[in-house]
Enzyme design. Structure first.
Site, PDB file in Angstrom:
ATOM      1  N   GLY A  89       0.828  -1.201   0.000  1.00  0.00           N
ATOM      2  CA  GLY A  89       0.000   0.000   0.000  1.00  0.00           C
ATOM      3  C   GLY A  89       0.859   1.246   0.000  1.00  0.00           C
ATOM      4  N   ASN A  90       0.229   2.388   0.191  1.00  0.00           N
ATOM      5  CA  ASN A  90       0.992   3.633   0.244  1.00  0.00           C
ATOM      6  C   ASN A  90       0.347   4.612   1.222  1.00  0.00           C
ATOM      7  OD1 ASN A  90      -0.938   5.374  -1.257  1.00  0.00           O
ATOM      8  ND2 ASN A  90      -0.488   3.944  -2.915  1.00  0.00           N
ATOM      9  N   ARG A  91       0.956   5.757   1.369  1.00  0.00           N
ATOM     10  CA  ARG A  91       0.582   6.689   2.436  1.00  0.00           C
ATOM     11  C   ARG A  91      -0.516   7.678   2.059  1.00  0.00           C
ATOM     12  NH1 ARG A  91       3.988   7.643   6.631  1.00  0.00           N
ATOM     13  NH2 ARG A  91       5.972   6.548   6.641  1.00  0.00           N
ATOM     14  N   SER A  92      -1.164   7.486   0.949  1.00  0.00           N
ATOM     15  CA  SER A  92      -2.185   8.456   0.554  1.00  0.00           C
ATOM     16  C   SER A  92      -3.303   8.511   1.600  1.00  0.00           C
ATOM     17  CB  SER A  92      -2.766   8.072  -0.798  1.00  0.00           C
ATOM     18  OG  SER A  92      -3.817   8.942  -1.128  1.00  0.00           O
TER      19      SER A  92
ATOM     20  N   ALA B 259      -3.334   7.802  -5.474  1.00  0.00           N
ATOM     21  CA  ALA B 259      -1.962   7.304  -5.486  1.00  0.00           C
ATOM     22  C   ALA B 259      -2.023   5.842  -5.933  1.00  0.00           C
ATOM     23  CB  ALA B 259      -1.346   7.422  -4.107  1.00  0.00           C
TER      24      ALA B 259
END
Ligand code: C5P
Length: 235
Positions: free
Chosen positions: A29-32, A99
């Protein structure tokens, strides 16, 4: 009577991050946070647009109960791609704030990946996800249909060799979108915050007419006068 500026327009906003499953319990995943996309969706709705929000993984609640906003949930880049391909042809404006993971695990393990007796570490191989923004631009170019305005986003830290604005300028050209919103990231900047400072880069494609409004009038969305404008404010 004065019409709100986006009345009669359809706006598609993608927001949040994608999640790429590795096995039934794990993902990349990512930090969006989703805040920027949600703020844009709410702003477009307040300006009279019909908004379709394609919501990935977000830290905050999606605006499920606002008039003029429909929310569609997605998790993976592949699901985001399918949703964009389905709704973009009817959109006047596409805002790609999501993102999107650039890579996904090559293989999904149907069973949880376990620690092995021999202590060997698992190797995860990745493959590229489709570039949804770039392919939507290409499709518009090839078919002559699609959103009148396509907005891409960039989150850049810059490097010793290139400053964030140069990287964003190159990205604007590479992706071929009409506007590019640059968020500077790093040193606790941007992710999850309620305020941000952005640069908006405009492309010459913005002045090329592709599609008029339902009532035949010219698009009311206008570009900033200069190629780069900087805005500061709440998201
Ligand atoms: O290349 P980069 O990920 O920095 O590009 C960011 C922009 O491209 C964002 O607007 C994002 O929504 C979009 N994007 C996409 N598909 C990808 C990766 C990014 O549409 N696979």
């Amino acid at each position: 009577e004065v019409q709100p500026p986006l009345s009669g327009r359809t706006v598609v906003v993608t927001a949040g991050g994608t999640r790429e499953p590795l096995d039934p319990v794990r993902y990349l995943g990512n930090r969006s946070s989703g805040k920027q996309g949600i703020a844009l969706a709410e702003t477009a709705a307040a300006a009279g647009a019909q908004v379709h929000l394609i919501a990935g993984i977000m830290d905050v609640q999606a605006p499920e109960h606002i008039a003029n906003i429909t929310v569609e949930r997605i998790e993976t880049a592949a699901q985001l791609q399918a949703a964009v391909q389905r709704v973009a042809p009817q959109a006047d404006l596409l805002i790609m704030a999501a993102a999107v993971a650039d890579f996904r695990p090559t293989a999904y393990a149907a069973q949880k990946i376990k620690k092995t007796e021999d202590g060997e570490n698992p190797v995860i191989t990745l493959e590229r996800n489709p570039d949804i923004l770039a392919e939507t631009v290409q499709h518009r170019r090839a078919e002559g249909t699609g959103p009148r305005v396509i907005v891409g986003f960039a989150a850049e830290t810059g490097s010793a060799e290139a400053d964030p604005l140069e990287l964003a300028q190159a990205k604007l050209l590479r992706k071929g979108c009409d506007l590019l919103v640059l968020n500077q990231v790093g040193e606790a900047l941007v992710f999850g915050r309620d305020e941000t400072e952005i640069h908006i880069l405009t492309s010459p494609t913005l002045t090329a007419p592709t599609r008029s409004a339902p009532d035949g009038s010219a698009p009311t969305l206008s570009a900033a006068d200069s190629a780069v404008t900087t805005r500061r404010g709440t998201k």
